[in-house]
Design an enzyme around this catalytic site. Structure first.
Site, PDB file in Angstrom:
ATOM      1  CG  PHE A  13      -1.705   1.230   1.435  1.00 57.57           C
ATOM      2  CD1 PHE A  13      -2.656   1.596   0.498  1.00 57.57           C
ATOM      3  CD2 PHE A  13      -1.526   2.039   2.545  1.00 57.57           C
ATOM      4  CE1 PHE A  13      -3.411   2.743   0.668  1.00 57.57           C
ATOM      5  CE2 PHE A  13      -2.273   3.187   2.724  1.00 57.57           C
ATOM      6  CZ  PHE A  13      -3.226   3.537   1.784  1.00 57.57           C
ATOM      7  CE1 TYR A  91      -4.777  -5.603 -22.617  1.00 58.28           C
ATOM      8  CE2 TYR A  91      -6.505  -6.215 -21.076  1.00 58.28           C
ATOM      9  CZ  TYR A  91      -5.207  -6.334 -21.529  1.00 58.28           C
ATOM     10  OH  TYR A  91      -4.336  -7.174 -20.886  1.00 58.28           O
ATOM     11  CG  ASP A 100      -1.853  -2.828 -11.656  1.00 53.01           C
ATOM     12  OD1 ASP A 100      -2.718  -3.024 -12.543  1.00 53.01           O
ATOM     13  OD2 ASP A 100      -1.172  -3.750 -11.162  1.00 53.01           O
ATOM     14  CB  THR A 121       1.558 -10.065  -6.808  1.00 50.38           C
ATOM     15  OG1 THR A 121       1.521  -9.491  -5.489  1.00 50.38           O
ATOM     16  CG2 THR A 121       1.035 -11.484  -6.742  1.00 50.38           C
TER      17      THR A 121
END
Length: 242
Positions: A13, A91, A100, A121
């Site tokens: 965060f 997209y 993000d 991640t």
């Protein structure tokens, strides 16, 4: 400071005051998948407007939003859109493009043509042309996630530790070298493709908590720790414009 930027990732965060069209001094800490330390929540700032981007679990996102609503007059949630501040997302359904990644492209728009690699991640890779057109990207496991996945399937393989070497002679180094090397190879291949496709030199920007160990292997890369927050600042500025 009356306006603040908040970036809630999968494992970290970050927040910072909005200074003009850039993020100010960044504060950051790690969090769990479904919860955040109560003392950390209690220490959050207050002000007029909170701009929030989140890719975290819905329960944690909702808790964070509720906490900020107690501290700010307005809480504005960022959603990916097809176009913003001169950036056009490739997209067909922009809502499926992670916020993000969207904000990282906004933060990198002044460096285009550029390849943006985020190491958290996941390992995310996106290419942005000088005209603001997004040329697509890739998503893979980050080195940390690779290590954790291997450890989960084979507990004798440690989830951390080891140094990068080209040909390792012990398991810890072999794991670090394999996982870091896989990430670097994907970034380098993507950069080579981007330069062939665009026909011009392409800069390399990297960001994310897992990026620093890869920097010695990517000598031409520029590390931008606050790239997503800078993109959030750009979004906030655009959202506030008449």
């Amino acid at each position: 400071m009356s306006e603040w930027l908040f970036d809630l990732g999968n494992s970290r965060f970050k927040y910072a005051p909005l200074h003009g069209n850039r993020a100010g001094q960044v504060q950051a800490w790690a969090h769990g998948a479904e919860a955040m330390d109560a003392a950390a929540l209690a220490a959050l700032p207050s002000g007029r407007i909170a701009y929030v981007a989140s890719v975290a679990a819905p329960a944690l996102t909702q808790r964070m939003i509720a906490c900020l609503q107690e501290r700010f007059t307005q809480v504005r949630i960022v959603r990916t859109t097809a176009e913003c501040a001169g950036i056009r997302i490739a997209y067909a359904d922009p809502s499926r493009f992670g916020v993000d990644r969207f904000l990282a492209l906004l933060g990198a728009r002044g460096d285009a043509p550029v390849l943006v690699a985020g190491v958290g991640t996941a390992l995310t890779i996106d290419v942005l042309g000088a005209d603001g057109l997004h040329h697509g990207g890739r998503i893979a496991a980050s080195p940390t996630t690779m290590r954790e996945a291997l450890h989960a399937r084979a507990v004798q393989l440690p989830a951390s530790g080891g140094d990068y070497v080209e040909l390792a002679i012990d398991t810890d180094d072999a794991l670090t070298s394999g996982c870091d090397g896989a990430a670097v190879a994907l970034i380098e291949r993507s950069l080579q493709h981007a330069q062939r496709s665009l026909g011009v030199p392409v800069r390399l920007l990297v960001h994310g908590g897992g990026a620093p160990p890869l920097l010695p292997l990517l000598p031409d890369a520029t590390f931008r720790a606050a790239l997503v927050l800078d993109g959030l600042a750009t979004w906030a500025t655009a959202a506030s414009s008449p």
